[in-house]
Design an enzyme around this catalytic site. Structure first.
Site, PDB file in Angstrom:
ATOM      1  N   CYS A 247     -30.174  27.426  12.095  1.00 40.87           N
ATOM      2  CA  CYS A 247     -31.383  26.763  11.786  1.00 40.87           C
ATOM      3  C   CYS A 247     -31.973  26.040  12.627  1.00 40.87           C
ATOM      4  CB  CYS A 247     -31.347  26.128  10.455  1.00 40.87           C
ATOM      5  SG  CYS A 247     -30.696  26.611   8.907  1.00 40.87           S
TER       6      CYS A 247
ATOM      7  N   ALA B 206     -36.336  39.383   9.366  1.00 43.28           N
ATOM      8  CA  ALA B 206     -37.020  38.169   9.575  1.00 43.28           C
ATOM      9  C   ALA B 206     -37.119  37.602   8.225  1.00 43.28           C
ATOM     10  CB  ALA B 206     -37.920  37.940  10.685  1.00 43.28           C
TER      11      ALA B 206
ATOM     12  N   ASN C 258     -24.236  29.336   0.805  1.00 41.48           N
ATOM     13  CA  ASN C 258     -24.733  28.957   2.258  1.00 41.48           C
ATOM     14  C   ASN C 258     -25.794  28.121   1.935  1.00 41.48           C
ATOM     15  OD1 ASN C 258     -27.177  29.913   4.088  1.00 41.48           O
ATOM     16  ND2 ASN C 258     -25.073  30.774   5.263  1.00 41.48           N
TER      17      ASN C 258
ATOM     18  N   SER D  65     -23.717  36.247   3.291  1.00 44.32           N
ATOM     19  CA  SER D  65     -24.760  35.549   2.940  1.00 44.32           C
ATOM     20  C   SER D  65     -26.289  36.356   3.329  1.00 44.32           C
ATOM     21  CB  SER D  65     -24.995  34.163   3.459  1.00 44.32           C
ATOM     22  OG  SER D  65     -26.043  33.675   3.226  1.00 44.32           O
TER      23      SER D  65
ATOM     24  N   GLY E 156     -22.360  42.582   5.260  1.00 46.52           N
ATOM     25  CA  GLY E 156     -23.577  42.425   4.791  1.00 46.52           C
ATOM     26  C   GLY E 156     -24.583  43.578   4.912  1.00 46.52           C
TER      27      GLY E 156
ATOM     28  N   ALA F   6     -28.981  31.845   1.157  1.00 52.39           N
ATOM     29  CA  ALA F   6     -29.182  30.386   1.617  1.00 52.39           C
ATOM     30  C   ALA F   6     -29.973  29.642   0.386  1.00 52.39           C
ATOM     31  CB  ALA F   6     -30.135  30.441   3.039  1.00 52.39           C
TER      32      ALA F   6
ATOM     33  N   GLY G  77     -36.611  34.705   6.860  1.00 54.94           N
ATOM     34  CA  GLY G  77     -37.424  33.429   7.040  1.00 54.94           C
ATOM     35  C   GLY G  77     -36.750  32.466   5.895  1.00 54.94           C
ATOM     36  N   LEU G  78     -35.259  32.942   5.412  1.00 49.40           N
ATOM     37  CA  LEU G  78     -34.604  31.714   4.906  1.00 49.40           C
ATOM     38  C   LEU G  78     -35.221  31.497   3.409  1.00 49.40           C
ATOM     39  CD1 LEU G  78     -32.963  29.643   7.371  1.00 49.40           C
ATOM     40  CD2 LEU G  78     -31.918  31.575   6.361  1.00 49.40           C
TER      41      LEU G  78
ATOM     42  N   GLY H  15     -20.054  40.715  10.997  1.00 49.48           N
ATOM     43  CA  GLY H  15     -20.873  41.506  12.009  1.00 49.48           C
ATOM     44  C   GLY H  15     -20.747  42.975  12.152  1.00 49.48           C
TER      45      GLY H  15
END
Length: 324
Positions: free
Chosen positions: A149, A87, A118, A38, A284, A63, A89-90, A262
Site C-alpha cells: 500500500c 486496479a 488481509n 486475497s 487468485g 482487504a 483500489g482496495l 502468482g
C-alpha cells in the site's frame, strides 16, 4: 557455491496426523497447502455456491481498511492474452462492517479451512488499528499485512520499500495481536530478501510472495488505458517464474514459512513454489476464472505425491536442487 535451502519445518504430531497434504505454518495446521488469495475470493461467503472452502487449506480475505473505501473508477479489471490487470483500489466496506457482517457469515462456513484477514493501511498506525479491531472477530486465525500500500503521509511510497515504515508497521501489529502475522511483499522490491529479513526481525511469522506486478494495458482503438485508473497490477500465468524466484531467494534468507503466490493454475505450478520453499500456495486469478480449479489442484497434488512415493507433501518443501 551451491545454494542450500534451510530445512523444511518439522511438523508437529497434530499436523502430521492430519493427512499427507498437511502443512504447519506459523503455529496453524493447514489440511493442505492450497489457499484462496486475497482479493479474488471476497470474504468467502460470496463463493458458498461455487467453492467448498472446507476442501481447501484456507482463505485470505479481501482487504480490510479502517474506513470504507470506494476504490478506483471503472473499469477496474481487464483481461489480456497473458493474464489479467486490475486496479480495484482496495475497495472494501471498512473494519466495522467486515467485523459485524462478513466475518460471522464466513465463520458459519468453515471449521477446517483456516482464515487469514488481509490488512491494508494508508498510514503507519492504520494497520495495527485493523488488527486490533479484528483480533477477537469470528473465524480470524491470523493476518496478512499488505505492505504494498502507498504511505500517503510519506509521499506515496510503498510501506514495503521503506525499511523504517515496514519495521514500524510490523512491530505495531505484533503488539496488537498474538495471532500469526504474514507480511505480503512486492516482487519488484530491489532487495526482496533483505526486506524479508526486516519483516521477520520485526515480528512477522510468515511471508507472502508475491503481489501483482505494475503494468499498463492499452485500449488501442480508444487510445486510452483499458482501466479507469490507468495502470494496474498484472496477474496470471506469466507470474509463476517471478514468484518462484522470489520464493527461492527469500527461502535462502529467512526460515519462516512462505506463502507462494502468482500465476498458479495447476498442481505443476503449485509444486514449483513448494520445491522453491513455500509451505502454502495461493490461487487468485485462476480461481476467478474457474472457481473449481483450487479443489482440482488439491486433488492433483495428492496424486503427484502418491505417484512419486512421497509420504508427506511437506517433505518436498524447499528441496529444489540448485545447479552447481
Amino acid at each position: 557455491m551451491t545454494a542450500v535451502a534451510p530445512p523444511a519445518p518439522t511438523l508437529p504430531r497434530s499436523v502430521a496426523d492430519a493427512g499427507p497434504l498437511a502443512m504447519a505454518v506459523a503455529g496453524l495446521s493447514f489440511q493442505n497447502p492450497v489457499v484462496l488469495a486475497s482479493g479474488t475470493a471476497g470474504y468467502g461467503h460470496e463463493l458458498r455456491e461455487v467453492v467448498d472452502l472446507e476442501r481447501l487449506g484456507g482463505i485470505v480475505t479481501k482487504a480490510v481498511s479502517v474506513e470504507p473505501r470506494k476504490g478506483n473508477p471503472a473499469p477496474r479489471v481487464a483481461e489480456f492474452p497473458g493474464g489479467m490487470i486490475n486496479a480495484v483500489g482496495l475497495a472494501n466496506p471498512g473494519l466495522e462492517v467486515v467485523r459485524r457482517d462478513h466475518l460471522p457469515r464466513l465463520a458459519a462456513l468453515v471449521s477446517r479451512a483456516r482464515v487469514l484477514v488481509n490488512v491494508v493501511g494508508f498510514a503507519v498506525d492504520e494497520f495495527a488499528r485493523v488488527v486490533e479491531g479484528l483480533d477477537d472477530a469470528p473465524a480470524v486465525e491470523g493476518f496478512e499485512l499488505n505492505v504494498s500500500c502507498p504511505n500517503v503521509k510519506a509521499g506515496g511510497a510503498e510501506f514495503g520499500s521503506d525499511q523504517l515504515a515496514l519495521r514500524t508497521v510490523v512491530e505495531s501489529c505484533r503488539r496488537a495481536t498474538r495471532k500469526p502475522l504474514v507480511v505480503k511483499l512486492s516482487p519488484v522490491l530491489p532487495q526482496v530478501a533483505e526486506t524479508a529479513r526486516i519483516a521477520v526481525d520485526s515480528g512477522a511469522d510468515a511471508l507472502t510472495l508475491t503481489n501483482t506486478i505494475p503494468g499498463l494495458v492499452v485500449d488501442v482503438d480508444g487510445r486510452r488505458p483499458a482501466l479507469g485508473f490507468g495502470s494496474g497490477g498484472v496477474s496470471g500465468a506469466g507470474l509463476v517464474p517471478v514468484g518462484v524466484l522470489a520464493t527461492w531467494r527469500v527461502r535462502q534468507a529467512v526460515r519462516v514459512p512462505i506463502v507462494g503466490l502468482g500465476g498458479v493454475r495447476s498442481a505443476h505450478d503449485a509444486l514449483q513454489y513448494l520445491l522453491a520453499g513455500a509451505s502454502l500456495v495461493g490461487i487468485g486469478t485462476a480461481a476467478m476464472q474457474d472457481p473449481r480449479l483450487p479443489e482440482r489442484v488439491v486433488r492433483d497434488l495428492d496424486r503427484w505425491r502418491d505417484r512419486h512415493g512421497v509420504a508427506r507433501l511437506a517433505d518436498v518443501v524447499g528441496t529444489l536442487q540448485w545447479p552447481t
